[in-house]
Design a protein around this motif. Structure first.
Motif, PDB file in Angstrom:
ATOM      1  N   UNK A  87       0.831  -1.190   0.000  1.00 22.36           N
ATOM      2  CA  UNK A  87       0.000   0.000   0.000  1.00 22.36           C
ATOM      3  C   UNK A  87       0.867   1.241   0.000  1.00 22.36           C
ATOM      4  N   UNK A  88       0.360   2.300  -0.625  1.00 22.14           N
ATOM      5  CA  UNK A  88       0.971   3.610  -0.534  1.00 22.14           C
ATOM      6  C   UNK A  88       0.498   4.347   0.706  1.00 22.14           C
ATOM      7  N   UNK A  89       0.977   5.582   0.921  1.00 21.42           N
ATOM      8  CA  UNK A  89       0.696   6.323   2.154  1.00 21.42           C
ATOM      9  C   UNK A  89      -0.789   6.557   2.431  1.00 21.42           C
ATOM     10  N   UNK A  90      -1.592   6.663   1.406  1.00 22.49           N
ATOM     11  CA  UNK A  90      -3.024   6.883   1.603  1.00 22.49           C
ATOM     12  C   UNK A  90      -3.803   5.576   1.684  1.00 22.49           C
ATOM     13  N   UNK A  91      -3.096   4.461   1.608  1.00 22.18           N
ATOM     14  CA  UNK A  91      -3.762   3.168   1.593  1.00 22.18           C
ATOM     15  C   UNK A  91      -4.066   2.682   0.193  1.00 22.18           C
ATOM     16  N   UNK A  92      -3.599   3.421  -0.813  1.00 23.88           N
ATOM     17  CA  UNK A  92      -3.851   3.018  -2.190  1.00 23.88           C
ATOM     18  C   UNK A  92      -3.113   1.721  -2.502  1.00 23.88           C
ATOM     19  N   UNK A  93      -3.749   0.873  -3.290  1.00 23.16           N
ATOM     20  CA  UNK A  93      -3.188  -0.437  -3.593  1.00 23.16           C
ATOM     21  C   UNK A  93      -2.108  -0.320  -4.670  1.00 23.16           C
ATOM     22  N   UNK A  94      -0.878  -0.683  -4.326  1.00 25.85           N
ATOM     23  CA  UNK A  94       0.203  -0.761  -5.304  1.00 25.85           C
ATOM     24  C   UNK A  94       0.324  -2.198  -5.814  1.00 25.85           C
ATOM     25  N   UNK A  95       0.265  -3.165  -4.916  1.00 25.51           N
ATOM     26  CA  UNK A  95       0.162  -4.584  -5.249  1.00 25.51           C
ATOM     27  C   UNK A  95      -0.871  -5.176  -4.302  1.00 25.51           C
ATOM     28  N   UNK A  96      -1.803  -5.913  -4.832  1.00 28.32           N
ATOM     29  CA  UNK A  96      -2.831  -6.523  -3.984  1.00 28.32           C
ATOM     30  C   UNK A  96      -3.235  -7.843  -4.620  1.00 28.32           C
ATOM     31  N   UNK A  97      -3.105  -8.912  -3.847  1.00 28.00           N
ATOM     32  CA  UNK A  97      -3.366 -10.232  -4.418  1.00 28.00           C
ATOM     33  C   UNK A  97      -3.859 -11.175  -3.338  1.00 28.00           C
ATOM     34  N   UNK A  98      -4.830 -12.005  -3.684  1.00 28.24           N
ATOM     35  CA  UNK A  98      -5.301 -13.067  -2.818  1.00 28.24           C
ATOM     36  C   UNK A  98      -5.460 -14.333  -3.623  1.00 28.24           C
ATOM     37  N   UNK A  99      -5.240 -15.487  -2.990  1.00 31.68           N
ATOM     38  CA  UNK A  99      -5.330 -16.752  -3.714  1.00 31.68           C
ATOM     39  C   UNK A  99      -5.525 -17.895  -2.738  1.00 31.68           C
ATOM     40  N   UNK A 100      -5.948 -19.027  -3.272  1.00 34.50           N
ATOM     41  CA  UNK A 100      -5.956 -20.294  -2.554  1.00 34.50           C
ATOM     42  C   UNK A 100      -5.314 -21.344  -3.451  1.00 34.50           C
ATOM     43  N   UNK A 101      -4.847 -22.448  -2.832  1.00 29.31           N
ATOM     44  CA  UNK A 101      -4.211 -23.528  -3.593  1.00 29.31           C
ATOM     45  C   UNK A 101      -4.368 -24.823  -2.814  1.00 29.31           C
ATOM     46  N   UNK A 102      -4.379 -25.978  -3.514  1.00 28.22           N
ATOM     47  CA  UNK A 102      -4.514 -27.267  -2.827  1.00 28.22           C
ATOM     48  C   UNK A 102      -3.332 -27.554  -1.917  1.00 28.22           C
ATOM     49  N   UNK A 103      -3.607 -28.258  -0.809  1.00 24.69           N
ATOM     50  CA  UNK A 103      -2.595 -28.725   0.123  1.00 24.69           C
ATOM     51  C   UNK A 103      -2.543 -30.246   0.021  1.00 24.69           C
TER      52      UNK A 103
END
Length: 374
Positions: A218-234
């Motif tokens: 995140x940048x200083x204002x909370x802006x998303x510079x990189x944002x990622x979510x994922x799931x994967x098998x275990x």
């Protein structure tokens, strides 16, 4: 300048592998691991990186136990031309089987730490989004990272006692990254550039039959510079993990976070993460932090043993400290990992939450570079 890896068909440029594709002084190639007990009572971390244009190979190993001290071993040497030589003094890394098993060995030394530990993956390699951060017109970070989730087996010797590590009672994360990242002694010359704040959060979590992961810059204002979510098998063990080309990650449309900080610090007291799928219901994960590990124990922000700093042909060092007694707002103490328990309302999990927030950060109410939560 040739090395053993030049015998494999893996070249990306017309040059031998010893020559990076960029001339940026801060190019690096890093392997990182953590390991921790399912009961949250112990944690260790390991990191090793080569900086070809700085001519340095460094490494560190550090442990902490519940209610105890954090013990640290540091090593640095002139980088060998042979890239398969992954040793710094008594500490070395061995790739037993690529993308499946890796061994860390720390022989007896003055730190009182020693180990012989084997990491076995339970996931395929999970590639994160490319992370690029600019300062003015220059990319101060341009890196690729992949992760694997797994278990550990072996012996961990600490000044506070031995820990027998087995796959049933341990978890761990492997992190391989390479590219360009600010390291080592500062570069001089040129017009001064005012640094900006940055917030980084990283949350690899184990569930019964899968893993989840969320990454935030995140940048200083909370802006998303990189944002990622994922799931994967275990998978049940390393042999059951499919070939890398058959990996089946599920990528989210995005991810969000909400953090409550301990008063007067930048350390998380409670965390919520939203995994927002392309289709279907939002999944909200609540994290409850426990044991804290200071990342300076692996060289991150360390004033003396910082990553990529020239220490001579071969140098080793060690220290111990009480993480509970440190100034939480000192620059070198801002970067932490915490073992966390996780819940999404239906399932329970375990993992780590890594964070560093430097500078103003509007979502937390931070207005200065090193102020704490109100």
């Amino acid at each position: 300048m040739l090395n053993a890896l030049d015998d494999y068909p893996i070249h990306q440029t017309p040059l031998p592998l010893a020559y990076p594709a960029t001339s940026d002084r801060n190019v690096y190639d890093r392997t990182w691991f953590n390991g921790y007990g399912n009961d949250g009572s112990w944690y260790f971390g390991f990191g090793m990186a080569i900086y070809p244009h700085r001519g340095i190979l460094d490494a560190a190993f550090s442990t902490v136990t519940e209610g105890g001290l954090q013990h640290c071993f540091y090593g640095s040497r002139r980088a060998p031309a042979e890239r398969t030589d992954m040793s710094v003094g008594p500490l070395r890394l061995e790739v037993i089987e690529p993308l499946r098993k890796t061994r860390i060995i720390l022989e007896d030394n003055d730190s009182g730490l020693a180990c012989d530990l084997v990491f076995s993956t339970r996931t395929a390699g999970i590639q994160e989004a490319r992370q690029t951060l600019f300062q003015g017109t220059r990319a101060v970070m341009d890196a690729t990272r992949f992760d694997q989730f797994g278990t550990w087996e072996g012996l961990l010797h600490t000044p506070d006692g031995d820990i027998r590590v087995d796959p049933e009672s341990s978890r761990g994360t492997k992190d391989r990254s390479w590219g360009v990242r600010t390291v080592g002694e500062p570069e001089g010359g040129g017009a001064p550039v005012m640094p900006k704040g940055i917030a980084f959060m990283w949350a690899p979590l184990f569930w019964d039959d899968h893993v989840s992961h969320a990454i935030f810059f995140d940048g200083p204002e909370g802006e998303a510079l990189v944002r990622e979510g994922l799931t994967a098998p275990l998978y049940p063990n390393a042999d059951a993990v499919p070939a890398q080309g058959e990996a089946r990650d599920t990528r989210m449309a995005t991810a969000r976070h909400r953090i409550r900080y301990h008063k007067g610090t930048r350390l998380a007291e409670a965390v919520e993460i939203d995994l927002v799928p392309l289709e279907g219901d939002l999944r909200t994960i609540t994290l409850t932090p426990g044991l804290k590990f200071q990342m300076k124990g692996l060289g991150y922000g360390h004033p003396e043993w910082g990553q990529g700093m020239w220490k001579g042909e071969l140098a080793t060092g060690h220290e111990r400290f009480d993480p509970r007694q440190l100034d939480p707002l000192a620059r070198e103490n801002l970067h932490t990992q915490q073992i966390v328990t996780a819940s999404d309302g239906q399932r329970s999990g375990i993992g780590v939450f890594e964070q560093i927030v430097v500078g103003p950060y509007a979502p937390a109410g931070f207005k200065e570079f090193f102020d704490g939560a109100a």
